[in-house]
Design an enzyme around this catalytic site. Structure first.
Site, mmCIF file in Angstrom:
data_model
loop_
_atom_site.group_PDB
_atom_site.id
_atom_site.type_symbol
_atom_site.label_atom_id
_atom_site.label_comp_id
_atom_site.label_asym_id
_atom_site.label_seq_id
_atom_site.Cartn_x
_atom_site.Cartn_y
_atom_site.Cartn_z
ATOM 1 N N ASP A 14 40.456 25.295 49.544
ATOM 2 C CA ASP A 14 39.500 25.469 48.598
ATOM 3 C C ASP A 14 38.627 26.307 49.440
ATOM 4 O O ASP A 14 37.487 26.188 49.443
ATOM 5 C CB ASP A 14 38.812 24.335 48.295
ATOM 6 N N ASP A 67 40.096 24.611 43.981
ATOM 7 C CA ASP A 67 39.878 23.793 42.944
ATOM 8 C C ASP A 67 39.789 24.509 41.691
ATOM 9 O O ASP A 67 39.219 25.636 41.425
ATOM 10 C CB ASP A 67 38.454 23.456 43.588
ATOM 11 N N HIS A 69 38.743 23.766 37.898
ATOM 12 C CA HIS A 69 38.350 22.828 36.487
ATOM 13 C C HIS A 69 38.025 23.564 35.500
ATOM 14 O O HIS A 69 37.427 24.526 35.675
ATOM 15 C CB HIS A 69 36.962 22.108 37.208
ATOM 16 N N HIS A 73 34.475 19.295 33.027
ATOM 17 C CA HIS A 73 35.091 18.619 33.934
ATOM 18 C C HIS A 73 34.588 17.322 34.151
ATOM 19 O O HIS A 73 33.467 17.134 34.237
ATOM 20 C CB HIS A 73 35.772 19.275 35.111
ATOM 21 N N HIS A 95 31.339 23.356 39.268
ATOM 22 C CA HIS A 95 31.541 24.107 40.393
ATOM 23 C C HIS A 95 33.267 24.671 39.973
ATOM 24 O O HIS A 95 33.868 23.883 39.154
ATOM 25 C CB HIS A 95 31.660 23.558 41.515
ATOM 26 N N LYS A 120 44.450 22.853 41.672
ATOM 27 C CA LYS A 120 44.332 21.337 41.372
ATOM 28 C C LYS A 120 42.895 20.928 40.754
ATOM 29 O O LYS A 120 41.813 21.878 40.617
ATOM 30 C CB LYS A 120 44.208 20.535 42.739
ATOM 31 N N CYS A 165 38.111 17.561 50.401
ATOM 32 C CA CYS A 165 39.359 18.164 49.969
ATOM 33 C C CYS A 165 40.264 17.978 51.337
ATOM 34 O O CYS A 165 41.472 17.842 51.412
ATOM 35 C CB CYS A 165 39.118 19.321 49.409
HETATM 36 C C1 VGL Z 1 35.357 19.578 46.846
HETATM 37 C C2 VGL Z 1 33.906 18.350 45.717
HETATM 38 C C3 VGL Z 1 34.319 18.532 44.530
HETATM 39 C C4 VGL Z 1 36.031 20.225 47.928
HETATM 40 C C5 VGL Z 1 35.933 19.866 45.499
HETATM 41 O O1 VGL Z 1 36.816 21.101 47.956
HETATM 42 O O2 VGL Z 1 36.129 19.579 49.213
HETATM 43 N N1 VGL Z 1 34.488 18.897 46.792
HETATM 44 N N2 VGL Z 1 35.494 19.528 44.545
HETATM 45 ZN ZN ZN Z 2 36.026 20.058 42.465
#
Ligand code: VGL
Ligand code: ZN
Length: 218
Positions: A14, A67, A69, A73, A95, A120, A165
């Protein structure tokens, strides 16, 4: 430490605009802050580039996650009236919306060594922190199969965020039988709620995750 690359893979978790603070652009102005900016997020990019080029030179796979979404979401505060205060666990500002600039990989991340990008969190009703399973701990992303078919046994983790993550990916990887090293100078955490970073380090250590630095690999 001598690194055995033949059964190793590098995971870049990410490293996306929405997880990074403002950075100077070519015209000298600052880029917009990411929606869920992780302190120090930009600093890990050159470290990851060194690692990914090294793995690639050694013929070892480099995999990135994104990530990804849909609008509305279930993890978005905007979609969850009960969480409008932002106090609820697992609820975040909007996000990494599919196709948005915030969802793009960091512009300074060298994409040339990256062989596979796993997306994902694309089901509107289910969040996903781990590179291996959605947050129901059951629905796979397919990454386990990719790595196991290639004979990979040893994973090196980098990216954002250490306490979400990266942690979920590391714990799932251990459960799946991989040897796991987190590259400490190639990850950063959000530490929200306060203490979650320390807790993440403890959970990962208890699960047998090793912590190393770039200098241990190069
Ligand atoms: C993440 C919060 C929400 C991450 C992703 O990549 O750590 N944290 N979505
Ligand atoms: Zn996320």
């Amino acid at each position: 430490m001598v690194l055995q690359f033949t059964q190793s893979a590098l995971l870049i978790i990410d490293v996306q605009n929405d997880f990074c603070p403002p950075r100077p652009m070519q015209d000298g102005r600052l880029s917009a802050p990411g929606a869920l900016a992780v302190p120090g997020g930009n600093e890990i990019v050159p470290v990851i580039n060194r690692l990914s080029n090294l793995f690639e030179q050694q013929g070892a796979p480099v995999v990135a996650t994104q990530d990804w979404h849909p609008a509305g979401h279930c993890s978005f505060a905007s979609a969850s009236p009960s969480a409008a205060t932002g106090q609820e666990r697992g609820i975040w500002p909007d996000h990494c919306v599919q196709g948005s600039a915030g969802a793009e990989l960091h512009p300074a991340l060298d994409q040339h060594p990256i062989r596979l990008i796993i997306r994902k969190g694309f089901r509107s009703y289910l969040d996903s922190y781990s590179a291996f399973f959605e947050n129901d701990h059951h629905t796979p992303t397919g990454l386990e199969g990719y790595l196991k078919v290639l004979g990979i046994t040893q994973l090196y983790l980098t990216g954002l965020a250490t306490d979400y993550c990266v942690k979920y990916s590391a714990l799932d990887a251990r459960r799946l039988g991989f040897t796991v090293s987190v590259i400490a100078d190639a990850v950063r955490g959000v530490d929200y709620p306060a203490g979650s970073l320390q807790q993440a380090l403890e959970e990962m250590t208890a699960a047998g995750v090793q912590f190393i630095n770039l200098k241990d690999v190069t």
